[in-house]
Write a protein that holds these residues in place. Structure first.
Motif, PDB file in Angstrom:
ATOM      1  N   VAL A 231       0.841  -1.195   0.000  1.00 14.57           N
ATOM      2  CA  VAL A 231       0.000   0.000   0.000  1.00 14.57           C
ATOM      3  C   VAL A 231       0.880   1.251   0.000  1.00 14.57           C
ATOM      4  CG1 VAL A 231      -1.725   1.314   1.297  1.00 14.57           C
ATOM      5  CG2 VAL A 231      -1.891  -1.181   1.178  1.00 14.57           C
ATOM      6  N   VAL A 232       1.889   1.253   0.875  1.00 12.78           N
ATOM      7  CA  VAL A 232       2.763   2.418   1.019  1.00 12.78           C
ATOM      8  C   VAL A 232       3.556   2.679  -0.261  1.00 12.78           C
ATOM      9  CG1 VAL A 232       4.683   3.400   2.321  1.00 12.78           C
ATOM     10  CG2 VAL A 232       2.951   2.034   3.503  1.00 12.78           C
ATOM     11  N   LEU A 233       4.021   1.617  -0.914  1.00  6.63           N
ATOM     12  CA  LEU A 233       4.864   1.775  -2.098  1.00  6.63           C
ATOM     13  C   LEU A 233       4.129   2.376  -3.286  1.00  6.63           C
ATOM     14  CD1 LEU A 233       6.904  -1.556  -1.896  1.00  6.63           C
ATOM     15  CD2 LEU A 233       7.786   0.750  -1.550  1.00  6.63           C
ATOM     16  N   GLN A 234       2.810   2.395  -3.240  1.00  2.00           N
ATOM     17  CA  GLN A 234       2.049   3.004  -4.327  1.00  2.00           C
ATOM     18  C   GLN A 234       1.076   4.054  -3.807  1.00  2.00           C
ATOM     19  OE1 GLN A 234       0.596  -0.284  -6.760  1.00  2.00           O
ATOM     20  NE2 GLN A 234       2.608  -0.502  -7.689  1.00  2.00           N
ATOM     21  N   ASP A 235       1.486   4.705  -2.713  1.00  2.00           N
ATOM     22  CA  ASP A 235       0.718   5.784  -2.108  1.00  2.00           C
ATOM     23  C   ASP A 235       1.045   7.087  -2.840  1.00  2.00           C
ATOM     24  OD1 ASP A 235      -0.563   7.627  -0.538  1.00  2.00           O
ATOM     25  OD2 ASP A 235       0.708   7.344   1.218  1.00  2.00           O
ATOM     26  N   SER A 236       0.041   7.723  -3.433  1.00  2.00           N
ATOM     27  CA  SER A 236       0.267   8.937  -4.219  1.00  2.00           C
ATOM     28  C   SER A 236       0.715  10.111  -3.357  1.00  2.00           C
ATOM     29  CB  SER A 236      -1.008   9.320  -4.981  1.00  2.00           C
ATOM     30  OG  SER A 236      -2.092   9.533  -4.083  1.00  2.00           O
ATOM     31  N   ASN A 237       0.532  10.038  -2.046  1.00  2.00           N
ATOM     32  CA  ASN A 237       1.013  11.098  -1.158  1.00  2.00           C
ATOM     33  C   ASN A 237       2.522  11.035  -0.965  1.00  2.00           C
ATOM     34  OD1 ASN A 237      -1.564  12.219  -0.616  1.00  2.00           O
ATOM     35  ND2 ASN A 237      -1.962  10.609   0.879  1.00  2.00           N
ATOM     36  N   THR A 238       3.105   9.874  -1.248  1.00  2.00           N
ATOM     37  CA  THR A 238       4.550   9.698  -1.083  1.00  2.00           C
ATOM     38  C   THR A 238       5.268   9.668  -2.422  1.00  2.00           C
ATOM     39  OG1 THR A 238       4.167   8.419   0.941  1.00  2.00           O
ATOM     40  CG2 THR A 238       6.343   8.208  -0.085  1.00  2.00           C
ATOM     41  N   TRP A 239       4.632   9.063  -3.437  1.00  2.00           N
ATOM     42  CA  TRP A 239       5.272   8.883  -4.744  1.00  2.00           C
ATOM     43  C   TRP A 239       4.429   9.545  -5.826  1.00  2.00           C
ATOM     44  CZ3 TRP A 239       9.413   6.148  -3.007  1.00  2.00           C
ATOM     45  CH2 TRP A 239       9.214   5.317  -1.898  1.00  2.00           C
ATOM     46  N   SER A 240       5.025  10.401  -6.623  1.00  2.00           N
ATOM     47  CA  SER A 240       4.302  10.981  -7.752  1.00  2.00           C
ATOM     48  C   SER A 240       4.136   9.914  -8.830  1.00  2.00           C
ATOM     49  CB  SER A 240       5.077  12.172  -8.319  1.00  2.00           C
ATOM     50  OG  SER A 240       6.351  11.770  -8.785  1.00  2.00           O
ATOM     51  N   ALA A 241       2.978   9.919  -9.497  1.00  2.00           N
ATOM     52  CA  ALA A 241       2.680   8.913 -10.525  1.00  2.00           C
ATOM     53  C   ALA A 241       3.116   7.529 -10.040  1.00  2.00           C
ATOM     54  CB  ALA A 241       3.375   9.268 -11.839  1.00  2.00           C
ATOM     55  N   PRO A 242       2.521   7.018  -8.965  1.00  2.00           N
ATOM     56  CA  PRO A 242       3.028   5.817  -8.289  1.00  2.00           C
ATOM     57  C   PRO A 242       3.028   4.543  -9.124  1.00  2.00           C
ATOM     58  CG  PRO A 242       0.860   6.409  -7.443  1.00  2.00           C
ATOM     59  CD  PRO A 242       1.317   7.542  -8.299  1.00  2.00           C
ATOM     60  N   TYR A 243       2.210   4.466 -10.173  1.00  2.00           N
ATOM     61  CA  TYR A 243       2.140   3.236 -10.960  1.00  2.00           C
ATOM     62  C   TYR A 243       3.075   3.261 -12.168  1.00  2.00           C
ATOM     63  CZ  TYR A 243      -1.922   2.439  -8.039  1.00  2.00           C
ATOM     64  OH  TYR A 243      -2.743   2.275  -6.956  1.00  2.00           O
ATOM     65  N   ARG A 244       3.821   4.344 -12.322  1.00  2.00           N
ATOM     66  CA  ARG A 244       4.743   4.464 -13.446  1.00  2.00           C
ATOM     67  C   ARG A 244       6.144   4.034 -13.034  1.00  2.00           C
ATOM     68  NH1 ARG A 244       5.107  10.310 -15.296  1.00  2.00           N
ATOM     69  NH2 ARG A 244       6.756  10.443 -13.734  1.00  2.00           N
TER      70      ARG A 244
ATOM     71  N   ASP B 204      14.226   7.710 -12.308  1.00  2.00           N
ATOM     72  CA  ASP B 204      14.694   9.066 -12.011  1.00  2.00           C
ATOM     73  C   ASP B 204      14.066   9.630 -10.743  1.00  2.00           C
ATOM     74  OD1 ASP B 204      16.418   9.219 -14.164  1.00  2.00           O
ATOM     75  OD2 ASP B 204      14.902  10.053 -15.507  1.00  2.00           O
ATOM     76  N   ARG B 205      12.974   9.050 -10.265  1.00  2.00           N
ATOM     77  CA  ARG B 205      12.371   9.556  -9.033  1.00  2.00           C
ATOM     78  C   ARG B 205      13.338   9.427  -7.850  1.00  2.00           C
ATOM     79  NH1 ARG B 205       7.352   8.037  -8.382  1.00  2.00           N
ATOM     80  NH2 ARG B 205       7.087   6.688 -10.221  1.00  2.00           N
ATOM     81  N   PHE B 206      14.281   8.483  -7.936  1.00  2.00           N
ATOM     82  CA  PHE B 206      15.191   8.253  -6.815  1.00  2.00           C
ATOM     83  C   PHE B 206      16.382   9.212  -6.797  1.00  2.00           C
ATOM     84  CE2 PHE B 206      12.753   4.398  -6.505  1.00  2.00           C
ATOM     85  CZ  PHE B 206      12.686   4.208  -5.136  1.00  2.00           C
ATOM     86  N   VAL B 207      16.370  10.177  -7.699  1.00  4.62           N
ATOM     87  CA  VAL B 207      17.349  11.265  -7.622  1.00  4.62           C
ATOM     88  C   VAL B 207      17.011  12.163  -6.432  1.00  4.62           C
ATOM     89  CG1 VAL B 207      18.232  13.319  -8.789  1.00  4.62           C
ATOM     90  CG2 VAL B 207      17.854  11.221 -10.089  1.00  4.62           C
ATOM     91  N   GLU B 208      15.729  12.252  -6.089  1.00  8.42           N
ATOM     92  CA  GLU B 208      15.283  13.102  -4.985  1.00  8.42           C
ATOM     93  C   GLU B 208      15.637  12.476  -3.637  1.00  8.42           C
ATOM     94  OE1 GLU B 208      11.196  14.194  -5.277  1.00  8.42           O
ATOM     95  OE2 GLU B 208      11.259  14.349  -7.459  1.00  8.42           O
ATOM     96  N   GLU B 209      16.239  13.274  -2.776  1.00  7.84           N
ATOM     97  CA  GLU B 209      16.676  12.787  -1.460  1.00  7.84           C
ATOM     98  C   GLU B 209      15.503  12.341  -0.605  1.00  7.84           C
ATOM     99  OE1 GLU B 209      19.252  14.365   2.414  1.00  7.84           O
ATOM    100  OE2 GLU B 209      19.146  15.565   0.581  1.00  7.84           O
ATOM    101  N   SER B 210      14.381  13.042  -0.676  1.00 11.18           N
ATOM    102  CA  SER B 210      13.219  12.689   0.138  1.00 11.18           C
ATOM    103  C   SER B 210      12.675  11.315  -0.235  1.00 11.18           C
ATOM    104  CB  SER B 210      12.123  13.744  -0.020  1.00 11.18           C
ATOM    105  OG  SER B 210      11.697  13.839  -1.373  1.00 11.18           O
ATOM    106  N   VAL B 211      12.721  11.003  -1.531  1.00 16.59           N
ATOM    107  CA  VAL B 211      12.251   9.694  -1.995  1.00 16.59           C
ATOM    108  C   VAL B 211      13.162   8.595  -1.476  1.00 16.59           C
ATOM    109  CG1 VAL B 211      11.881   8.257  -4.036  1.00 16.59           C
ATOM    110  CG2 VAL B 211      11.131  10.636  -4.046  1.00 16.59           C
ATOM    111  N   GLU B 212      14.464   8.822  -1.549  1.00 14.62           N
ATOM    112  CA  GLU B 212      15.430   7.837  -1.064  1.00 14.62           C
ATOM    113  C   GLU B 212      15.252   7.589   0.437  1.00 14.62           C
ATOM    114  OE1 GLU B 212      18.168   4.990  -1.346  1.00 14.62           O
ATOM    115  OE2 GLU B 212      17.667   6.232  -3.073  1.00 14.62           O
ATOM    116  N   LYS B 213      14.991   8.652   1.194  1.00 16.17           N
ATOM    117  CA  LYS B 213      14.807   8.510   2.646  1.00 16.17           C
ATOM    118  C   LYS B 213      13.568   7.682   2.955  1.00 16.17           C
ATOM    119  CE  LYS B 213      17.207  12.646   4.330  1.00 16.17           C
ATOM    120  NZ  LYS B 213      17.046  13.969   5.007  1.00 16.17           N
ATOM    121  N   SER B 214      12.484   7.926   2.226  1.00 14.14           N
ATOM    122  CA  SER B 214      11.264   7.145   2.438  1.00 14.14           C
ATOM    123  C   SER B 214      11.504   5.678   2.123  1.00 14.14           C
ATOM    124  CB  SER B 214      10.129   7.682   1.552  1.00 14.14           C
ATOM    125  OG  SER B 214       9.770   8.990   1.924  1.00 14.14           O
ATOM    126  N   PHE B 215      12.255   5.417   1.070  1.00  9.70           N
ATOM    127  CA  PHE B 215      12.550   4.042   0.669  1.00  9.70           C
ATOM    128  C   PHE B 215      13.407   3.339   1.719  1.00  9.70           C
ATOM    129  CE2 PHE B 215      14.279   0.858  -2.426  1.00  9.70           C
ATOM    130  CZ  PHE B 215      13.057   0.404  -2.900  1.00  9.70           C
TER     131      PHE B 215
END
Length: 462
Positions: free
Chosen positions: A370-383, A387-398
Motif C-alpha cells: 500500500v505504502v509503495l504506491q501511495d500517491s502522497n509519497t510517490w508521484s505517478a506511483p504506478y509508473r 529518475d524519481r530516486f534522484v530526490e533525497e526525500s524519496v530515497e529517505k522514504s525508501f
C-alpha cells in the motif's frame, strides 16, 4: 515484504502461547478504526478470501479507514499501518529484528534463538549479515562467471526467439545461492536440480494451503511438503558436516560454522538464506529485466553509466556503489513491483501511533504494498521511473521501509548485488524487447512473483 496464507500461519505461530485475551467489548482494536469481525470464529477471514489476497484486502481496508486501520483474525485484533509517517513512528523503536526473517522462520516452525533478548537477537542478526557479506567478497568472481554464462547463452539465441525470463533467472538464482551458500558440492547440476525440487515444494506450500486449511486436509500434500523439508534439512546438515571437517572459510555456511551457533541454529539460518535468497534474487532480476524491456531510454541510460564507470572492465564489488543509476533502477523495480508487499511484527510492549494505542502482543502489519504506491509519497506511483530516486526525500522514504540503507533485508542486499552484476553485464552487450500484448500478472505473496512465465526477445547492442 504476504498473501493471507502466509499471514495466517505467521499469526498462529507467533501469537499462540502469547498473552491471551477475550474479545474487547468495543469490538475495535483499542479504538483504532477498522472492520468489525464478520464471523465470531473467523473474524474477517472471509473478507480477505473475497479480496483474493491479504495485499488487496489491505488496499481496500486503508482506502476505507485511513492509514491506521484494524481488522480481525479469529477473536484477535490486528493493526495495519499504511503510510510512511505511521511506519516511521512504529519502525524506529522496533529495529532490532528483521520482520521478513522472523516471518519465514515462524512459517517453517523455527524458533531457536527467537525468544532471546534484544542483545542476543542483534548479535545473531549481525552474524547472519556478516556471513552473507563475507560470501560476496570471497566468491564475487563466481557470481560474475555465472552471469556471464547466462548472457553468453542469450547472445547465441536468434533475435526473433522468445526468451523465458522466469525459467532462466530462477536457474541463475539457484546456482548462485547454492554455490555461494553451500559450496562446491553444488557445482554439480544434479545437486542443484535436486535442491530446486525440494525448494519449490517447500516454497509453494508456504504460499498456499493454509487459507482454507487444505494442506492439513490433504495427507498427500502435507506428506510431500514434510518430505521435501526433511530432505532439504538433511542436505544442509550434511553440507555443514562436510564443510566443518575441511575447515574452509569461503561460503556462507563457513562463517556460521566459525561462530558459537548451535547445529540447529546453523541449519535454520542456512535454510532461511537458501529459500529466501533464491526467491528474492530470482524475482528482483525477473522484474528488473521486465521493466528494462519496456523502456529503451532506461536501457540507454544504464548503458551510458556502465561504460563511463567500468570502461571495458567487468563489474567489480568495489565499483558497484558507483553505479548509481543501476541502483535507482533496482529501487524502482522493488517499488513498482511491490517486491515484498507485507511485513509484520509482534508488538513487544504497548506502543502508540498518532493518537492510537497499540496494546502489547498485538500483531502489527506493515502494508508495504500500500505504502509503495501511495500517491502522497510517490508521484505517478504506478509508473516505472528510476529518475524519481534522484530526490533525497524519496530515497529517505525508501530506506525507512527497509529496502535500502542500514535496515535492508540481508537477502535483498544479496539480490541487489547479483542483479547489479546481471544488469551491468547485459547493458553493454544486449538490448531487451518486450513482447507485444504480454501483461505481467502479479501474484502478491511473501515475495511478489509473476503469475505466469514472462517472455522477452533480445538483440545484440551495436
Amino acid at each position: 515484504m504476504l498473501d493471507f496464507a502466509i499471514f495466517a500461519v505467521t499469526f498462529v505461530i507467533i501469537l499462540v502461547g502469547a498473552v491471551l485475551y477475550l474479545y474487547p467489548s468495543s469490538r475495535r482494536a483499542s479504538g483504532i478504526p477498522g472492520l468489525n469481525p464478520t464471523d465470531e470464529k473467523d473474524g474477517n477471514l472471509q473478507d480477505i478470501v473475497n479480496r483474493g489476497s491479504l495485499h488487496e484486502f489491505l488496499v481496500s481496508l486503508h482506502q476505507e479507514f485511513g492509514s491506521v486501520a484494524s481488522f480481525w483474525f479469529g477473536g484477535r485484533p490486528v493493526v495495519s499501518l499504511g503510510s510512511v509517517d505511521q511506519l516511521r513512528q512504529h519502525i524506529n523503536p522496533n529495529h532490532t529484528t528483521d520482520s521478513f526473517e522472523t516471518m519465514l522462520k515462524s512459517l517453517l516452525g523455527y524458533q531457536s534463538g527467537m525468544g532471546g533478548g534484544a542483545s542476543e537477537t542483534m548479535i545473531r542478526k549481525k552474524l547472519y549479515e556478516s556471513a552473507i557479506n563475507n560470501t560476496l567478497r570471497n566468491s564475487f568472481p563466481l557470481v560474475l562467471k555465472l552471469v556471464e554464462e547466462l548472457v553468453g547463452k542469450w547472445k547465441s539465441i536468434p533475435e526473433d526467439q522468445h526468451t523465458p525470463l522466469c525459467a532462466h533467472l530462477l536457474g541463475l538464482a539457484m546456482k548462485t545461492v547454492t554455490q555461494l551458500a553451500l559450496g562446491e558440492r553444488f557445482n554439480d547440476d544434479a545437486e542443484v536440480i535436486s535442491f530446486r525440487k525440494n525448494h519449490d515444494a517447500i516454497w509453494s506450500e508456504i504460499g498456499k494451503g493454509y487459507l482454507d486449511g487444505s494442506l492439513e486436509k490433504s495427507s498427500s500434500r502435507k506428506g510431500h511438503y514434510e518430505k521435501a523439508l526433511s530432505e532439504m534439512e538433511s542436505v544442509l546438515l550434511s553440507v555443514a558436516k562436510e564443510r566443518k571437517a575441511h575447515k574452509k572459510q569461503t561460503v556462507f555456511v563457513d562463517t556460521l560454522l566459525q561462530s558459537s551457533l548451535t547445529e540447529r541454529q546453523i541449519l535454520e539460518d542456512s535454510m532461511v538464506f537458501s529459500l529466501a535468497g533464491c526467491v528474492i534474487t530470482a524475482n528482483l532480476c525477473i522484474w528488473a529485466l521486465h521493466f528494462l524491456s519496456t523502456s529503451e531510454e532506461v536501457q540507454d541510460k544504464l548503458y551510458q553509466e556502465v561504460t563511463e564507470v567500468l570502461g571495458s572492465d567487468p563489474v567489480s564489488l568495489d565499483k558497484i556503489p558507483q553505479l548509481r543509476y543501476c541502483q535507482q533502477v533496482l529501487n524502482e523495480t522493488v517499488r513498482t513491483a511491490k517486491l515484498t508487499p507485507i511485513a509484520a511484527r509482534l508488538q513487544e510492549v504497548e506502543g502508540k501511533v498518532d493518537q492510537h494505542i497499540i496494546p502489547k502482543e498485538t500483531l502489527v502489519i506493515y502494508a508495504l504494498g500500500v505504502v509503495l504506491q501511495d500517491s502522497n509519497t510517490w508521484s505517478a506511483p504506478y509508473r516505472f521511473d528510476p529518475d524519481r530516486f534522484v530526490e533525497e526525500s524519496v530515497e529517505k522514504s525508501f530506506c525507512l521501509l527497509g529496502f535500502s540503507g542500514n535496515q535492508t533485508c540481508p537477502e535483498l542486499s544479496f539480490a541487489y548485488t547479483v542483479a547489479t552484476v546481471l544488469l551491468s553485464t547485459i547493458a553493454r552487450q544486449l538490448k531487451l524487447h518486450k513482447l507485444k500484448g504480454q501483461v505481467m500478472d502479479v501474484r502478491s505473496a511473501l515475495v511478489s512473483t509473476p503469475k505466469d512465465e514472462t517472455w522477452i526477445t533480445v538483440s545484440r547492442r551495436s
